[in-house]
Write an enzyme that holds these catalytic residues in place. Structure first.
Site, PDB file in Angstrom:
ATOM      1  N   SER A 112       0.828  -1.194   0.000  1.00  0.00           N
ATOM      2  CA  SER A 112       0.000   0.000   0.000  1.00  0.00           C
ATOM      3  C   SER A 112       0.874   1.259   0.000  1.00  0.00           C
ATOM      4  O   SER A 112       1.654   1.467  -0.919  1.00  0.00           O
ATOM      5  CB  SER A 112      -0.950  -0.041   1.195  1.00  0.00           C
ATOM      6  OG  SER A 112      -2.001   0.881   1.037  1.00  0.00           O
ATOM      7  N   ASP A 166     -10.059  -5.291  -3.799  1.00  0.00           N
ATOM      8  CA  ASP A 166      -9.488  -4.260  -2.927  1.00  0.00           C
ATOM      9  C   ASP A 166     -10.402  -3.035  -2.922  1.00  0.00           C
ATOM     10  O   ASP A 166     -10.661  -2.437  -3.959  1.00  0.00           O
ATOM     11  CB  ASP A 166      -8.090  -3.874  -3.432  1.00  0.00           C
ATOM     12  CG  ASP A 166      -7.286  -3.077  -2.421  1.00  0.00           C
ATOM     13  OD1 ASP A 166      -7.889  -2.303  -1.649  1.00  0.00           O
ATOM     14  OD2 ASP A 166      -6.045  -3.220  -2.406  1.00  0.00           O
ATOM     15  N   HIS A 197      -7.912  -5.633   0.557  1.00  0.00           N
ATOM     16  CA  HIS A 197      -6.655  -4.917   0.813  1.00  0.00           C
ATOM     17  C   HIS A 197      -5.879  -5.679   1.881  1.00  0.00           C
ATOM     18  O   HIS A 197      -5.898  -5.336   3.069  1.00  0.00           O
ATOM     19  CB  HIS A 197      -6.966  -3.490   1.273  1.00  0.00           C
ATOM     20  CG  HIS A 197      -5.801  -2.550   1.173  1.00  0.00           C
ATOM     21  ND1 HIS A 197      -5.190  -2.239  -0.021  1.00  0.00           N
ATOM     22  CD2 HIS A 197      -5.136  -1.854   2.134  1.00  0.00           C
ATOM     23  CE1 HIS A 197      -4.211  -1.379   0.200  1.00  0.00           C
ATOM     24  NE2 HIS A 197      -4.142  -1.141   1.489  1.00  0.00           N
TER      25      HIS A 197
END
Length: 217
Positions: A112, A166, A197
């Site tokens: 991320s 996600d 995620h």
């Protein structure tokens, strides 16, 4: 920062965590990879600084940069913060090199926000690195990349991984990064997983395989 430094290690991986996490949060991933003892690897897991995060109502948490909004690509990553964090990671690579680790034996990996910093740093680092692993992430300041990418980075082994479901960093953002890198003539390995995620078990096997391919003498 967590520094896992087994005896005899000649290769290193720098792991960069996501928003609100810490280096310790990625330690279980490193352990789960069960890399072979006969190929010892040094793992460094630095912590991002604490800063107010606009999309989280200004609450302070560990973040490599502020996110003002996901609506405007320019607001997804405050560029001045990205550059500060990238400079810090570049300095960490420099320190590894000073410690005797050749740059071509160092991988940058991130999840991320950490993937944003990993890619920003690796694509602008002057010396050839062993590889770039980006998980559930996107590009920061893509408009500057064509002018700032280094000759060394053009041959960089790159692997991108993303969850189909996600809901934090949409799959389209990962595809956008992939397309922009390919438009610059870079080649990358791409994986999608039926996950949100997060990091899933099948992904671990792919990470392990990819790392072992890059971390060779």
């Amino acid at each position: 920062m967590i520094d896992l430094f087994p005896t005899g290690a000649r290769h290193a991986v720098i792991w960069l965590h996501g928003l609100g996490d810490s280096g310790a949060g990625l330690a279980p991933l490193v352990e789960a990879l069960t890399l072979p003892a006969e190929r010892p690897v040094r793992h460094l897991l630095p912590d991002a600084p604490e800063r107010p995060i606009t999309i989280n109502m200004g609450y302070k948490m560990r973040g490599w940069y502020d996110i003002r909004s996901f609506d405007n690509p320019a607001d997804r990553a405050v560029e001045s913060h990205v550059r500060e964090s990238a400079a810090r990671i570049s300095a960490l690579i420099d320190q590894l090199v000073a410690d005797g680790f050749a740059a071509e034996r160092i991988v940058l990996a991130g999840f991320s926000q950490g993937g944003v910093i990993a890619s920003f740093t690796a694509l602008r680092y002057a010396a050839p690195l062993a590889g770039l692993l980006c998980m559930s992430t996107y590009l920061a300041a893509p408009a500057t990349l064509a002018a700032e990418i280094t000759p060394a980075a053009r041959a960089l082994p790159i692997c991108y991984m993303h969850g189909i479901y996600d809901d934090v960093v949409k799959l389209a953002m990962g595809w956008d990064a992939k397309n922009q890198l390919e438009a610059l003539g870079l080649s990358l390995e791409w994986h999608e997983y039926p996950m949100r995620h997060e990091i899933c078990q099948p992904q671990l096997a792919d990470i392990r395989r990819w790392l072992l391919t890059q971390l060779t003498d």
